[in-house]
Design a protein around this motif. Structure first.
Motif, PDB file in Angstrom:
ATOM      1  N   LEU A   1      79.535  22.888  39.397  1.00 44.94           N
ATOM      2  CA  LEU A   1      79.796  21.940  41.048  1.00 44.94           C
ATOM      3  C   LEU A   1      80.541  20.643  40.307  1.00 44.94           C
ATOM      4  O   LEU A   1      80.695  19.921  39.402  1.00 44.94           O
ATOM      5  CB  LEU A   1      78.230  20.820  41.419  1.00 44.94           C
ATOM      6  N   THR A   2      81.620  20.831  41.633  1.00 43.66           N
ATOM      7  CA  THR A   2      83.027  19.555  41.486  1.00 43.66           C
ATOM      8  C   THR A   2      83.105  18.958  42.411  1.00 43.66           C
ATOM      9  O   THR A   2      82.929  19.240  43.437  1.00 43.66           O
ATOM     10  CB  THR A   2      84.166  20.553  40.844  1.00 43.66           C
ATOM     11  N   SER A   3      83.985  17.437  42.219  1.00 44.43           N
ATOM     12  CA  SER A   3      83.862  16.587  43.054  1.00 44.43           C
ATOM     13  C   SER A   3      85.285  16.093  42.684  1.00 44.43           C
ATOM     14  O   SER A   3      85.628  16.127  41.518  1.00 44.43           O
ATOM     15  CB  SER A   3      82.826  16.582  43.766  1.00 44.43           C
ATOM     16  N   GLY A   4      86.192  15.619  43.371  1.00 41.13           N
ATOM     17  CA  GLY A   4      86.823  14.555  43.617  1.00 41.13           C
ATOM     18  C   GLY A   4      88.085  15.398  43.992  1.00 41.13           C
ATOM     19  O   GLY A   4      88.197  16.506  43.470  1.00 41.13           O
TER      20      GLY A   4
ATOM     21  N   VAL B   1      70.632  25.248  48.673  1.00 40.29           N
ATOM     22  CA  VAL B   1      71.137  23.819  49.470  1.00 40.29           C
ATOM     23  C   VAL B   1      70.626  22.263  48.500  1.00 40.29           C
ATOM     24  O   VAL B   1      70.010  22.050  47.634  1.00 40.29           O
ATOM     25  CB  VAL B   1      70.842  23.123  50.742  1.00 40.29           C
ATOM     26  N   ILE B   2      72.940  22.263  47.643  1.00 34.50           N
ATOM     27  CA  ILE B   2      72.739  21.193  46.582  1.00 34.50           C
ATOM     28  C   ILE B   2      73.148  20.002  47.217  1.00 34.50           C
ATOM     29  O   ILE B   2      74.340  20.132  47.948  1.00 34.50           O
ATOM     30  CB  ILE B   2      73.177  22.021  45.234  1.00 34.50           C
ATOM     31  N   TYR B   3      72.085  19.134  47.106  1.00 32.26           N
ATOM     32  CA  TYR B   3      73.036  18.073  47.452  1.00 32.26           C
ATOM     33  C   TYR B   3      74.318  17.273  45.655  1.00 32.26           C
ATOM     34  O   TYR B   3      72.971  16.951  45.074  1.00 32.26           O
ATOM     35  CB  TYR B   3      72.593  16.384  47.776  1.00 32.26           C
ATOM     36  N   TRP B   4      74.806  16.618  45.964  1.00 31.94           N
ATOM     37  CA  TRP B   4      75.723  16.488  44.514  1.00 31.94           C
ATOM     38  C   TRP B   4      76.917  15.731  44.455  1.00 31.94           C
ATOM     39  O   TRP B   4      77.691  15.812  45.619  1.00 31.94           O
ATOM     40  CB  TRP B   4      75.578  17.188  43.525  1.00 31.94           C
ATOM     41  N   ALA B   5      77.152  13.830  44.660  1.00 33.41           N
ATOM     42  CA  ALA B   5      78.288  13.571  44.530  1.00 33.41           C
ATOM     43  C   ALA B   5      78.555  13.375  45.571  1.00 33.41           C
ATOM     44  O   ALA B   5      79.913  13.041  45.742  1.00 33.41           O
ATOM     45  CB  ALA B   5      79.582  14.231  43.372  1.00 33.41           C
ATOM     46  N   GLY B   6      78.021  13.562  46.778  1.00 35.48           N
ATOM     47  CA  GLY B   6      78.319  13.313  47.990  1.00 35.48           C
ATOM     48  C   GLY B   6      78.735  14.352  48.540  1.00 35.48           C
ATOM     49  O   GLY B   6      79.148  14.535  50.068  1.00 35.48           O
TER      50      GLY B   6
ATOM     51  N   PHE C   1      83.548  19.047  51.096  1.00 35.49           N
ATOM     52  CA  PHE C   1      84.132  18.102  50.606  1.00 35.49           C
ATOM     53  C   PHE C   1      84.667  16.990  51.288  1.00 35.49           C
ATOM     54  O   PHE C   1      85.560  15.787  50.384  1.00 35.49           O
ATOM     55  CB  PHE C   1      86.117  19.349  50.456  1.00 35.49           C
ATOM     56  N   GLU C   2      84.058  16.263  52.260  1.00 32.70           N
ATOM     57  CA  GLU C   2      84.234  14.878  52.899  1.00 32.70           C
ATOM     58  C   GLU C   2      83.626  14.013  52.427  1.00 32.70           C
ATOM     59  O   GLU C   2      83.623  12.821  52.457  1.00 32.70           O
ATOM     60  CB  GLU C   2      83.381  15.590  54.037  1.00 32.70           C
ATOM     61  N   ASN C   3      82.771  14.195  51.242  1.00 27.87           N
ATOM     62  CA  ASN C   3      82.167  13.212  50.223  1.00 27.87           C
ATOM     63  C   ASN C   3      80.880  12.064  51.504  1.00 27.87           C
ATOM     64  O   ASN C   3      81.552  11.001  52.095  1.00 27.87           O
ATOM     65  CB  ASN C   3      83.086  12.482  49.776  1.00 27.87           C
ATOM     66  N   TYR C   4      79.789  12.551  51.612  1.00 33.22           N
ATOM     67  CA  TYR C   4      78.634  11.982  52.179  1.00 33.22           C
ATOM     68  C   TYR C   4      78.239  10.782  51.895  1.00 33.22           C
ATOM     69  O   TYR C   4      77.031  10.848  51.978  1.00 33.22           O
ATOM     70  CB  TYR C   4      78.007  13.118  53.210  1.00 33.22           C
ATOM     71  N   GLU C   5      78.751  10.068  50.880  1.00 25.06           N
ATOM     72  CA  GLU C   5      77.778   9.466  50.503  1.00 25.06           C
ATOM     73  C   GLU C   5      76.598  10.116  49.241  1.00 25.06           C
ATOM     74  O   GLU C   5      76.555  11.027  49.792  1.00 25.06           O
ATOM     75  CB  GLU C   5      77.638   8.142  50.992  1.00 25.06           C
TER      76      GLU C   5
ATOM     77  N   VAL D   1      95.048  16.502  53.956  1.00 19.89           N
ATOM     78  CA  VAL D   1      93.926  17.390  54.002  1.00 19.89           C
ATOM     79  C   VAL D   1      94.350  18.525  52.914  1.00 19.89           C
ATOM     80  O   VAL D   1      94.366  18.680  51.912  1.00 19.89           O
ATOM     81  CB  VAL D   1      93.812  18.260  54.968  1.00 19.89           C
ATOM     82  N   LEU D   2      95.638  19.075  53.178  1.00 24.32           N
ATOM     83  CA  LEU D   2      96.090  19.924  52.203  1.00 24.32           C
ATOM     84  C   LEU D   2      96.806  20.147  50.970  1.00 24.32           C
ATOM     85  O   LEU D   2      96.431  20.676  50.156  1.00 24.32           O
ATOM     86  CB  LEU D   2      97.672  20.392  52.809  1.00 24.32           C
ATOM     87  N   ALA D   3      97.684  18.717  50.151  1.00 25.26           N
ATOM     88  CA  ALA D   3      97.788  18.524  49.421  1.00 25.26           C
ATOM     89  C   ALA D   3      96.090  18.068  48.373  1.00 25.26           C
ATOM     90  O   ALA D   3      96.154  18.026  47.764  1.00 25.26           O
ATOM     91  CB  ALA D   3      98.079  16.502  49.217  1.00 25.26           C
TER      92      ALA D   3
END
Length: 462
Positions: free
Chosen positions: A325-328, A374-379, A398-402, A221-223
């Motif tokens: 928005l960013t993910s990963g 409220v935005i839903y994108w990339a989980g 940051f949990e990727n909820y699909e 989680v930290l890394a």
């Protein structure tokens, strides 16, 4: 007698030539007598970063365009090299500081990097306090300069005047909104991911003991937070290096300030991450010496946020509000840019087969007159709090909820007057999720396990 000597010499020459025409003897490996074949080789070492910097300084002093050969392609792309002389672009240096500090070599996506921290005064421009180097094609090239915040900046142009200047240039105004949103995103990421560590430190737990006691999942989680934030700082830095031309000098100074803010933030994060990695993997703790960088960052950050706060409050010109928005957690981060339109209750984008890629829902969550988004994108969920002039990122996951939640992504009454909450079910329908605000005005994300009629509902706060 002379003829006899001549004949003897000629005979010897013919014998030598004849021997030279014979093939060399077959050398076989006999174990003891065979000698290895010796091949001469020359290894050419590239000029060191310091040698490149000194060479660049000498050429710049003569206003020699060949100094452009010593800068990287990426750095060159961010400069106007066609019509200006080297000294018009880089300024006239008073002297080169050979007593600075060269950092250790690190690896990035582009290649090997290092930086030289120094103090180089220029006659018409802010002083240089850092030279960045990139190893490209086995040669060190200059990849950018760090600049000091001019001490007379606030005297010649106040923060208030600079904010008003930003509002006059739509492109700068838009980019500053995005930079602020990404910077707030990094803050949210840090607060959420390091909440346990911060709480433990507040109660007196030693940092080293806390890290060494972590399970692999908890350490990840930290890394991963560090990597995500580094990726966002990189986006800010790159956006400041390209796409700006023909701006007043004061605006270019502001852009250089947020570029430097992002660079230093990423550098500090990198030093801390490497030290934490070594502590967790080897049990060795070497606290990085980043006191100088932290002090410089504080000055850049304070100045940028002061201007940004005024821009966010006074921007009544933008009809839409840009968000990135960013993910990963691998550089470069996956990203999508959206223009939030306050006049639409719902915005969404579908792919070629009709599947929703992202969806933004306008809903009043906290009871004021400015609906949230409220935005839903990339989980992931993103919560933007409505303001009289736009939006402000206040929470995200940051949990990727699909991505199968789009169909059930709706709002419903929350039980608080004038407030609603967003609700949806998980893919496996084991949980129902709720996003709203607490009575104290803070975002609250919770879930309830879906049970049969005879089982109690268990609620958890996330």
């Amino acid at each position: 007698m002379k003829k006899q000597v001549s004949i003897t010499v000629l005979a010897a020459v013919f014998m030598i030539l004849a021997c030279g025409e014979e093939p060399p003897p077959d050398v076989r490996d006999t174990g003891d007598t065979a000698l290895p074949e010796v091949i001469d080789s020359v290894i050419v070492l590239p000029d060191s970063p310091m040698e490149v910097a000194l060479d660049f300084t000498n050429r710049l002093g003569m206003n020699d365009p060949s100094c452009f050969e010593l800068i990287s392609e990426g750095f060159a792309d961010s400069l106007s090299l066609d019509s200006l002389s080297p000294q018009q672009i880089f300024g006239r240096w008073r002297a080169f500081d050979a007593g600075g500090r060269l950092t250790t070599i690190s690896e990035s996506i582009e290649g090997m990097r290092t930086s030289y921290y120094c103090s180089i005064r220029r006659m018409e421009m802010p002083a240089i306090n850092r030279i960045d180097f990139l190893l490209a094609d086995d040669s060190w090239l200059i990849d950018g300069f760090g600049v000091e915040l001019p001490r007379n900046m606030e005297d010649s142009l106040t923060v208030e005047q600079l904010a008003n200047l930003v509002l006059q240039y739509p492109h700068v105004r838009r980019e500053m909104h995005v930079v602020r949103m990404l910077y707030d995103d990094c803050t949210i990421d840090s607060v959420q991911s390091y909440s346990s560590l911060n709480a433990a430190a507040a109660s007196g737990t030693d940092f080293r003991d806390f890290i060494l006691d972590l399970q692999p999942e908890s350490y990840a989680v930290l890394a991963e937070s560090n990597i995500r934030r580094a990726g966002k700082y990189q986006i800010i830095k790159e956006s400041a290096e390209t796409g700006f031309s023909g701006l007043p000098a004061d605006l270019m100074t502001l852009i250089n300030i947020w570029r430097e803010m992002a660079y230093i933030s990423k550098s500090i994060l990198s030093y801390r991450h490497e030290a934490m990695q070594r502590l967790y993997s080897e049990g060795i703790w070497n606290e990085p010496d980043i006191t100088g960088e932290v002090e410089r960052l504080a000055g850049f950050r304070e100045f940028f946020l002061s201007v940004s706060d005024l821009v966010e409050v006074r921007d009544s010109l933008s009809r839409t509000y840009p968000v990135l928005l960013t993910s990963g957690f691998n550089e470069p981060l996956a990203q999508v840019e959206i223009d939030l339109d306050p006049h639409q209750l719902e915005q969404k984008m579908e792919n070629d087969v009709g599947i929703v890629v992202w969806r933004a829902l306008a809903v009043e969550l906290n009871g004021d007159s400015d609906p949230e988004r409220v935005i839903y994108w990339a989980g992931n969920l993103f919560l933007f709090e409505g303001t009289p002039t736009g939006y402000r990122l206040v929470w995200r996951t940051f949990e990727n909820y699909e991505s199968d939640f789009h169909s059930d992504f709706v709002s419903q009454p929350s039980g608080r007057g004038g407030c609603r909450e967003v609700t949806f079910k998980g893919v496996d329908e084991d949980y129902e999720y709720f996003l709203g605000y607490t009575d104290s005005g803070k975002p609250l994300f919770r879930r309830i396990r879906s049970m049969d009629e005879n089982s109690p509902r268990v609620e958890e706060q996330l």
